[in-house]
Write a protein that holds these residues in place. Structure first.
Motif, PDB file in Angstrom:
ATOM      1  N   GLN A  60      40.925  52.898  34.521  1.00 12.72           N
ATOM      2  CA  GLN A  60      40.350  52.719  33.471  1.00 12.72           C
ATOM      3  C   GLN A  60      39.289  51.413  33.658  1.00 12.72           C
ATOM      4  OE1 GLN A  60      38.635  54.865  31.250  1.00 12.72           O
ATOM      5  NE2 GLN A  60      36.804  53.262  31.000  1.00 12.72           N
ATOM      6  N   ALA A  61      40.278  49.863  33.957  1.00  3.09           N
ATOM      7  CA  ALA A  61      39.919  49.137  33.986  1.00  3.09           C
ATOM      8  C   ALA A  61      38.985  49.196  35.336  1.00  3.09           C
ATOM      9  CB  ALA A  61      40.849  48.165  33.794  1.00  3.09           C
ATOM     10  N   ALA A  62      39.250  49.343  36.273  1.00  5.95           N
ATOM     11  CA  ALA A  62      38.828  50.051  37.909  1.00  5.95           C
ATOM     12  C   ALA A  62      37.443  50.375  37.555  1.00  5.95           C
ATOM     13  CB  ALA A  62      39.342  50.285  38.273  1.00  5.95           C
ATOM     14  N   HIS A  63      37.260  52.132  36.256  1.00  7.05           N
ATOM     15  CA  HIS A  63      36.038  52.123  36.400  1.00  7.05           C
ATOM     16  C   HIS A  63      34.923  51.459  35.074  1.00  7.05           C
ATOM     17  CE1 HIS A  63      33.289  55.542  35.758  1.00  7.05           C
ATOM     18  NE2 HIS A  63      33.587  55.578  34.109  1.00  7.05           N
ATOM     19  N   GLU A  64      35.465  50.784  34.949  1.00  9.37           N
ATOM     20  CA  GLU A  64      34.455  49.612  33.429  1.00  9.37           C
ATOM     21  C   GLU A  64      34.231  49.033  35.039  1.00  9.37           C
ATOM     22  OE1 GLU A  64      36.865  47.882  31.083  1.00  9.37           O
ATOM     23  OE2 GLU A  64      37.602  50.079  29.504  1.00  9.37           O
ATOM     24  N   ALA A  65      34.765  48.150  35.855  1.00 12.42           N
ATOM     25  CA  ALA A  65      34.531  47.303  37.010  1.00 12.42           C
ATOM     26  C   ALA A  65      33.046  48.301  37.677  1.00 12.42           C
ATOM     27  CB  ALA A  65      35.449  46.389  37.502  1.00 12.42           C
ATOM     28  N   VAL A  66      34.056  48.974  38.235  1.00  9.27           N
ATOM     29  CA  VAL A  66      32.811  49.262  39.212  1.00  9.27           C
ATOM     30  C   VAL A  66      31.607  49.769  38.292  1.00  9.27           C
ATOM     31  CG1 VAL A  66      32.391  51.542  40.245  1.00  9.27           C
ATOM     32  CG2 VAL A  66      34.586  50.815  40.292  1.00  9.27           C
ATOM     33  N   GLY A  67      31.138  50.016  37.218  1.00 10.55           N
ATOM     34  CA  GLY A  67      29.952  50.647  36.511  1.00 10.55           C
ATOM     35  C   GLY A  67      29.349  51.808  36.965  1.00 10.55           C
ATOM     36  N   GLY A 109      33.097  42.832  48.974  1.00 13.06           N
ATOM     37  CA  GLY A 109      34.356  41.711  48.055  1.00 13.06           C
ATOM     38  C   GLY A 109      33.625  41.459  46.721  1.00 13.06           C
ATOM     39  N   ALA A 110      32.718  40.972  46.057  1.00 14.93           N
ATOM     40  CA  ALA A 110      32.267  40.632  44.915  1.00 14.93           C
ATOM     41  C   ALA A 110      32.818  42.064  43.905  1.00 14.93           C
ATOM     42  CB  ALA A 110      30.995  40.405  44.829  1.00 14.93           C
ATOM     43  N   ARG A 111      32.314  43.534  44.974  1.00 17.97           N
ATOM     44  CA  ARG A 111      33.392  44.088  44.014  1.00 17.97           C
ATOM     45  C   ARG A 111      34.465  44.582  43.363  1.00 17.97           C
ATOM     46  NH1 ARG A 111      28.454  48.436  43.438  1.00 17.97           N
ATOM     47  NH2 ARG A 111      29.915  49.193  41.883  1.00 17.97           N
ATOM     48  N   CYS A 112      35.209  44.050  44.894  1.00 20.62           N
ATOM     49  CA  CYS A 112      36.598  44.156  44.582  1.00 20.62           C
ATOM     50  C   CYS A 112      36.982  43.355  43.873  1.00 20.62           C
ATOM     51  CB  CYS A 112      37.578  44.036  45.750  1.00 20.62           C
ATOM     52  SG  CYS A 112      36.711  45.977  46.996  1.00 20.62           S
ATOM     53  N   ARG A 113      36.423  42.112  44.290  1.00 18.03           N
ATOM     54  CA  ARG A 113      36.875  40.688  43.222  1.00 18.03           C
ATOM     55  C   ARG A 113      37.304  41.516  41.823  1.00 18.03           C
ATOM     56  NH1 ARG A 113      35.375  37.270  47.158  1.00 18.03           N
ATOM     57  NH2 ARG A 113      32.845  37.051  46.275  1.00 18.03           N
ATOM     58  N   GLN A 114      35.813  41.732  41.778  1.00 16.11           N
ATOM     59  CA  GLN A 114      35.206  42.150  39.717  1.00 16.11           C
ATOM     60  C   GLN A 114      36.284  43.765  39.263  1.00 16.11           C
ATOM     61  OE1 GLN A 114      31.558  43.638  40.812  1.00 16.11           O
ATOM     62  NE2 GLN A 114      30.916  42.777  38.971  1.00 16.11           N
ATOM     63  N   VAL A 115      36.904  43.785  39.929  1.00 14.28           N
ATOM     64  CA  VAL A 115      38.432  45.104  40.193  1.00 14.28           C
ATOM     65  C   VAL A 115      39.386  44.169  39.742  1.00 14.28           C
ATOM     66  CG1 VAL A 115      39.279  46.916  41.112  1.00 14.28           C
ATOM     67  CG2 VAL A 115      36.779  47.615  40.958  1.00 14.28           C
ATOM     68  N   ARG A 116      40.014  44.194  41.169  1.00 10.87           N
ATOM     69  CA  ARG A 116      41.376  42.780  40.369  1.00 10.87           C
ATOM     70  C   ARG A 116      40.998  42.160  39.378  1.00 10.87           C
ATOM     71  NH1 ARG A 116      39.924  41.339  45.880  1.00 10.87           N
ATOM     72  NH2 ARG A 116      40.951  42.656  47.153  1.00 10.87           N
ATOM     73  N   ARG A 117      40.030  41.306  39.030  1.00 13.14           N
ATOM     74  CA  ARG A 117      39.586  41.182  37.928  1.00 13.14           C
ATOM     75  C   ARG A 117      40.030  41.175  36.166  1.00 13.14           C
ATOM     76  NH1 ARG A 117      34.976  38.304  37.948  1.00 13.14           N
ATOM     77  NH2 ARG A 117      35.743  37.553  39.998  1.00 13.14           N
ATOM     78  N   GLN A 118      38.955  42.707  36.499  1.00 15.08           N
ATOM     79  CA  GLN A 118      39.227  43.573  35.427  1.00 15.08           C
ATOM     80  C   GLN A 118      40.766  44.106  34.822  1.00 15.08           C
ATOM     81  OE1 GLN A 118      36.898  43.496  32.770  1.00 15.08           O
ATOM     82  NE2 GLN A 118      37.093  45.315  31.627  1.00 15.08           N
ATOM     83  N   VAL A 119      40.999  44.438  36.232  1.00 18.28           N
ATOM     84  CA  VAL A 119      42.428  45.201  35.712  1.00 18.28           C
ATOM     85  C   VAL A 119      43.786  44.082  35.662  1.00 18.28           C
ATOM     86  CG1 VAL A 119      44.118  46.333  37.422  1.00 18.28           C
ATOM     87  CG2 VAL A 119      42.159  47.496  37.738  1.00 18.28           C
ATOM     88  N   VAL A 120      43.404  43.216  35.952  1.00 16.46           N
ATOM     89  CA  VAL A 120      44.799  41.767  35.303  1.00 16.46           C
ATOM     90  C   VAL A 120      44.682  42.470  34.685  1.00 16.46           C
ATOM     91  CG1 VAL A 120      45.639  39.592  35.716  1.00 16.46           C
ATOM     92  CG2 VAL A 120      44.662  40.751  37.566  1.00 16.46           C
ATOM     93  N   GLU A 121      43.206  41.682  33.780  1.00 14.71           N
ATOM     94  CA  GLU A 121      43.051  41.547  32.382  1.00 14.71           C
ATOM     95  C   GLU A 121      43.224  42.878  30.956  1.00 14.71           C
ATOM     96  OE1 GLU A 121      39.049  40.941  29.808  1.00 14.71           O
ATOM     97  OE2 GLU A 121      39.051  39.257  31.324  1.00 14.71           O
ATOM     98  N   VAL A 155      50.735  40.705  35.995  1.00 12.38           N
ATOM     99  CA  VAL A 155      49.996  41.457  36.851  1.00 12.38           C
ATOM    100  C   VAL A 155      49.801  40.317  38.165  1.00 12.38           C
ATOM    101  CG1 VAL A 155      48.045  43.211  37.768  1.00 12.38           C
ATOM    102  CG2 VAL A 155      48.624  43.228  35.607  1.00 12.38           C
ATOM    103  N   PRO A 156      50.469  40.287  39.024  1.00  8.46           N
ATOM    104  CA  PRO A 156      50.819  39.234  40.142  1.00  8.46           C
ATOM    105  C   PRO A 156      49.679  40.045  41.808  1.00  8.46           C
ATOM    106  CG  PRO A 156      52.867  40.289  40.170  1.00  8.46           C
ATOM    107  CD  PRO A 156      52.212  41.116  38.940  1.00  8.46           C
ATOM    108  N   GLU A 157      49.942  40.985  41.696  1.00  7.85           N
ATOM    109  CA  GLU A 157      48.960  42.051  43.099  1.00  7.85           C
ATOM    110  C   GLU A 157      48.372  43.416  42.460  1.00  7.85           C
ATOM    111  OE1 GLU A 157      50.486  43.214  46.829  1.00  7.85           O
ATOM    112  OE2 GLU A 157      51.858  44.119  45.518  1.00  7.85           O
TER     113      GLU A 157
END
Length: 127
Positions: free
Chosen positions: A39-46, A81-93, A103-105
């Motif tokens: 769900q967090a990844a979905h929020e980041a992808v938009g 790359g920017a979209r993947c960073r957004q996904v990583r950031r949102q999932v960790v948060e 969530v180290p990885e």
């Protein structure tokens, strides 16, 4: 017949209260953590491109530490790359905030790119 009653002194004695953190254990299933991550990844992808599937996630949980793998489909062209960073950031948060785990990885795997159809573009294969 013998009647036993509690004396007044017994009612005044303090009860042994166990602190909330020591009363038991809370276990969060891996599939719940995976659902939160997807769900967090979905929020980041938009907004998903037409025909794209929702992001999915798999997790490995070990002692309050979560390793996440997220599968996404993106529109193309975009800054992957920017979209993947957004996904990583949102999932960790979100995983950290909702389940209190580290969530180290977060591995983001782009499964498919969907071409953005421009005006007058023909969909399908070209020979």
């Amino acid at each position: 017949m013998t009647t036993v009653s509690a004396g007044a002194g017994e009612l005044d004695r303090p009860l042994n209260v166990v602190p909330p953190g020591e009363r038991g254990a809370t276990t969060i299933a891996d599939r719940v953590v995976a659902k939160i991550a997807s769900q967090a990844a979905h929020e980041a992808v938009g907004t998903l491109p037409p025909g794209a599937g929702r992001p999915s996630a798999t997790v490995v949980v070990h002692h309050h530490v979560v390793h996440v793998r997220v599968h996404v489909e993106l529109d193309y062209p975009c800054d992957i790359g920017a979209r993947c960073r957004q996904v990583r950031r949102q999932v960790v948060e979100r995983v950290g905030a909702l389940v209190g785990m580290q969530v180290p990885e977060v591995v983001v795997q782009v499964e498919r790119l969907h071409l953005a159809a421009g005006p007058g573009a023909v969909q399908g294969r070209t020979r």
